[in-house]
Motif scaffolding. Structure first.
Motif, PDB file in Angstrom:
ATOM      1  N   UNK A 252       5.223  17.931  10.876  1.00 22.43           N
ATOM      2  CA  UNK A 252       4.083  17.088  11.236  1.00 22.43           C
ATOM      3  C   UNK A 252       4.319  15.642  10.818  1.00 22.43           C
ATOM      4  N   UNK A 253       4.797  15.439   9.602  1.00 24.76           N
ATOM      5  CA  UNK A 253       5.008  14.081   9.098  1.00 24.76           C
ATOM      6  C   UNK A 253       6.371  13.514   9.482  1.00 24.76           C
ATOM      7  N   UNK A 254       7.243  14.351  10.034  1.00 19.64           N
ATOM      8  CA  UNK A 254       8.591  13.929  10.430  1.00 19.64           C
ATOM      9  C   UNK A 254       9.340  13.317   9.250  1.00 19.64           C
ATOM     10  N   UNK A 255       9.240  13.971   8.095  1.00 19.16           N
ATOM     11  CA  UNK A 255       9.913  13.455   6.917  1.00 19.16           C
ATOM     12  C   UNK A 255      10.616  14.578   6.161  1.00 19.16           C
ATOM     13  N   UNK A 256      11.407  14.195   5.188  1.00 17.82           N
ATOM     14  CA  UNK A 256      12.084  15.130   4.294  1.00 17.82           C
ATOM     15  C   UNK A 256      11.659  14.758   2.883  1.00 17.82           C
ATOM     16  N   UNK A 257      11.032  15.687   2.175  1.00 16.41           N
ATOM     17  CA  UNK A 257      10.551  15.387   0.836  1.00 16.41           C
ATOM     18  C   UNK A 257      11.396  16.108  -0.204  1.00 16.41           C
ATOM     19  N   UNK A 258      11.368  15.615  -1.435  1.00 21.92           N
ATOM     20  CA  UNK A 258      12.105  16.298  -2.490  1.00 21.92           C
ATOM     21  C   UNK A 258      11.455  17.660  -2.725  1.00 21.92           C
ATOM     22  N   UNK A 259      12.210  18.630  -3.225  1.00 26.25           N
ATOM     23  CA  UNK A 259      11.685  20.003  -3.311  1.00 26.25           C
ATOM     24  C   UNK A 259      10.404  20.121  -4.125  1.00 26.25           C
ATOM     25  N   UNK A 260      10.239  19.275  -5.127  1.00 28.89           N
ATOM     26  CA  UNK A 260       9.024  19.338  -5.924  1.00 28.89           C
ATOM     27  C   UNK A 260       7.777  18.992  -5.137  1.00 28.89           C
ATOM     28  N   UNK A 261       7.954  18.337  -4.000  1.00 30.50           N
ATOM     29  CA  UNK A 261       6.816  17.953  -3.171  1.00 30.50           C
ATOM     30  C   UNK A 261       6.421  18.989  -2.137  1.00 30.50           C
ATOM     31  N   UNK A 262       7.166  20.095  -2.056  1.00 32.87           N
ATOM     32  CA  UNK A 262       6.829  21.145  -1.083  1.00 32.87           C
ATOM     33  C   UNK A 262       5.408  21.665  -1.324  1.00 32.87           C
ATOM     34  N   UNK A 263       4.638  21.784  -0.257  1.00 36.88           N
ATOM     35  CA  UNK A 263       3.289  22.330  -0.366  1.00 36.88           C
ATOM     36  C   UNK A 263       3.029  23.314   0.759  1.00 36.88           C
ATOM     37  N   UNK A 264       2.050  24.192   0.545  1.00 38.30           N
ATOM     38  CA  UNK A 264       1.632  25.091   1.608  1.00 38.30           C
ATOM     39  C   UNK A 264       0.524  24.421   2.411  1.00 38.30           C
ATOM     40  N   UNK A 265      -0.062  25.176   3.347  1.00 40.49           N
ATOM     41  CA  UNK A 265      -1.082  24.600   4.218  1.00 40.49           C
ATOM     42  C   UNK A 265      -2.283  24.098   3.439  1.00 40.49           C
ATOM     43  N   UNK A 273       7.533  28.779  -6.766  1.00 39.88           N
ATOM     44  CA  UNK A 273       7.450  30.196  -6.445  1.00 39.88           C
ATOM     45  C   UNK A 273       8.681  30.709  -5.698  1.00 39.88           C
ATOM     46  N   UNK A 274       9.670  29.856  -5.490  1.00 39.75           N
ATOM     47  CA  UNK A 274      10.817  30.243  -4.670  1.00 39.75           C
ATOM     48  C   UNK A 274      11.966  30.807  -5.502  1.00 39.75           C
ATOM     49  N   UNK A 275      12.851  31.539  -4.834  1.00 39.39           N
ATOM     50  CA  UNK A 275      14.053  32.055  -5.491  1.00 39.39           C
ATOM     51  C   UNK A 275      14.954  30.917  -5.942  1.00 39.39           C
ATOM     52  N   UNK A 276      15.011  29.845  -5.148  1.00 40.48           N
ATOM     53  CA  UNK A 276      15.854  28.705  -5.504  1.00 40.48           C
ATOM     54  C   UNK A 276      15.415  28.100  -6.830  1.00 40.48           C
TER      55      UNK A 276
END
Length: 467
Positions: A252-265, A273-276
């Motif tokens: 939607x935002x057409x961007x790439x964020x650092x992993x700490x910025x990942x959010x759900x809906x 919460x990820x395996x990584x």
């Protein structure tokens, strides 16, 4: 350090926009008298380096920051005249309604000039603005329209623009990005500081070039992305990494964020919460566990790789409270001098990937330089950078010296910060340099540019060009 929150009190922003068209733009040539700036004021050139996708009349540029001197005030620069506009009194400035919800009663200030409306320097044929001094600034680029700054109740301050899925938000649907920029006096020279930082996110390819006079010789420094936005995003999606990192790309935002910025809906942080995330924590845990029973031996500095001089060796061991204690013994004029330092708490994956100085893991700053804490600052920088790059290992032979600033071993052993690894990979950033996490300037890996007595700066909307 680049941060997502953009306070109008501090930023210097350049706004661009885009939608491919096939008409020719008529370019203005004034009203700036460029001859009057021949001996003062750095020229900021703006170049559309992706004309296949964007026309100049679709690119918006705005400059915000703070004036220099003892009475510093929030300000922006009018990019039609090069004049500073103070933001200490907003009432006389042009105000507009929310373009996506005009009846909500909110008022906004639009800071941004269409690139095609900016003056052209007759000597170069390029859009160019002689800039006054400005500090704590940002250059922000936007696609489609300029950025709207909300006037807070009381009318004395501006709220930072945000990326929102709310269709009534004033900046809804606008792709924007920024870089850091400061132009100030050191007392003996004018200095430019710039950084195309990706520590938080990427939304638009950009490049920056500084032509500065160092003594009697001119130097040219460059930084930025090497590919267009579309190719950069595709390269990231194709980059080898754990599957969870694909969520760094937000369609939607057409961007790439650092992993700490990942959010759900719902806007909740999800990387934890990820395996990584768990795999990276296992790596951190292994370092703290292994060096409870043996010493970790480190030699810092890119120029010291391979050096076994005992005076350079920093020895560390984890105590029964998980405090990592370090010492370094040198001889000065025949006398042994011992320096020490600590990492007081074992960090989490979030601490490392975020490089958060506010957490206990990396926050000894109040003790820096005091007896027993002479090494604290260098240890903080070293560990944040080395853990992101996996340049400290837990399986080194006993007595083996490790060189965490050896560039040749960065991002070679999983797990590591795959987001940062991408920005430093071949063909993505100029000279493989980028500021992709806090303290990524360790081992000279940052895209930071600093130069005195600047002649001109060039901002590229699109990939950085030139050799």
């Amino acid at each position: 350090m680049k941060t997502i929150t953009m306070l109008a009190v501090l930023p210097l922003l350049f706004f661009f926009a885009a939608c491919k068209k096939d008409h020719t733009t008529i370019l203005p040539s004034g009203p700036i008298d460029y001859n009057s700036y021949a001996n003062g004021g750095v020229h900021l050139e703006i170049v559309n380096s992706d004309p296949a996708n964007y026309n100049d009349d679709e690119l918006y540029v705005g400059v915000m920051g703070a004036t220099t001197g003892s009475n510093s005030q929030s300000a922006y620069i009018d990019l039609k005249t090069g004049k500073t506009v103070l933001l200490n009194n907003l009432s006389p400035l042009p105000q507009v309604a929310n373009p996506n919800n005009p009846t909500d009663g909110g008022k906004f200030i639009v800071i941004g000039t269409r690139m095609s409306d900016m003056p052209i320097n007759p000597a170069t044929g390029r859009h160019s603005i002689p800039l006054p001094f400005i500090q704590s600034g940002r250059i922000l680029m936007s696609i489609g329209k300029p950025i709207y700054y909300y006037i807070n109740p009381g009318g004395t301050s501006l709220a930072a623009p945000i990326k929102s899925t709310n269709s009534k938000d004033a900046n809804y649907g606008t792709v924007f990005d920024f870089m850091e920029f400061t132009y100030y006096s050191t007392g003996t020279a004018a200095r430019v500081f710039a950084n195309t930082s990706r520590v938080d996110e990427y939304a638009i390819s950009m490049g920056f070039e500084l032509n500065a006079l160092q003594g009697t010789s001119g130097t040219v420094q460059r930084a930025g992305e090497l590919m267009t936005k579309e190719k950069t995003i595709q390269a990231f999606l194709n980059f080898p990494k754990p599957e969870e990192y694909n969520q760094c790309y937000r369609t939607f935002f057409q961007d790439i964020i650092n992993p700490g910025g990942m959010t759900d809906a719902g806007g909740n942080k999800i990387f934890t919460q990820t395996n990584a995330y768990a795999q990276f924590q296992t790596y951190i845990d292994s370092i703290w566990q292994q060096y409870k029973t043996r010493d970790l031996l480190l030699v810092l500095g890119t120029g010291n790789v391979g050096n076994t001089d005992e005076g350079l060796v920093i020895r560390g061991r984890v105590d029964d409270k998980n405090v990592f204690n370090f010492t370094q013994t040198t001889t000065v004029n025949g006398t042994k001098v011992v320096k020490a330092g600590t990492l007081p708490i074992k960090p989490t994956t979030s601490d490392v990937l975020g490089g958060t100085a506010g957490t206990g893991a990396f926050n000894n700053s109040s003790l820096d330089g005091q007896a027993g804490h002479e090494l604290d600052n260098s240890l903080r920088v070293t560990f944040v950078a080395a853990l992101n790059r996996h340049s400290i290992v837990s399986n080194a032979a006993e007595g083996q010296i490790q060189y965490p600033e050896d560039v040749s071993i960065f991002y070679k052993h999983a797990p590591y910060n795959y987001y940062a690894a991408f920005w430093h990979s071949q063909g993505v950033s100029y000279n493989n340099l980028q500021y992709a996490f806090s303290y990524d300037d360790a081992a000279n890996q940052s895209s930071t540019i600093v130069g005195d007595n600047p002649a001109y700066c060039t901002l590229y909307f699109g990939p950085i060009t030139g050799k």
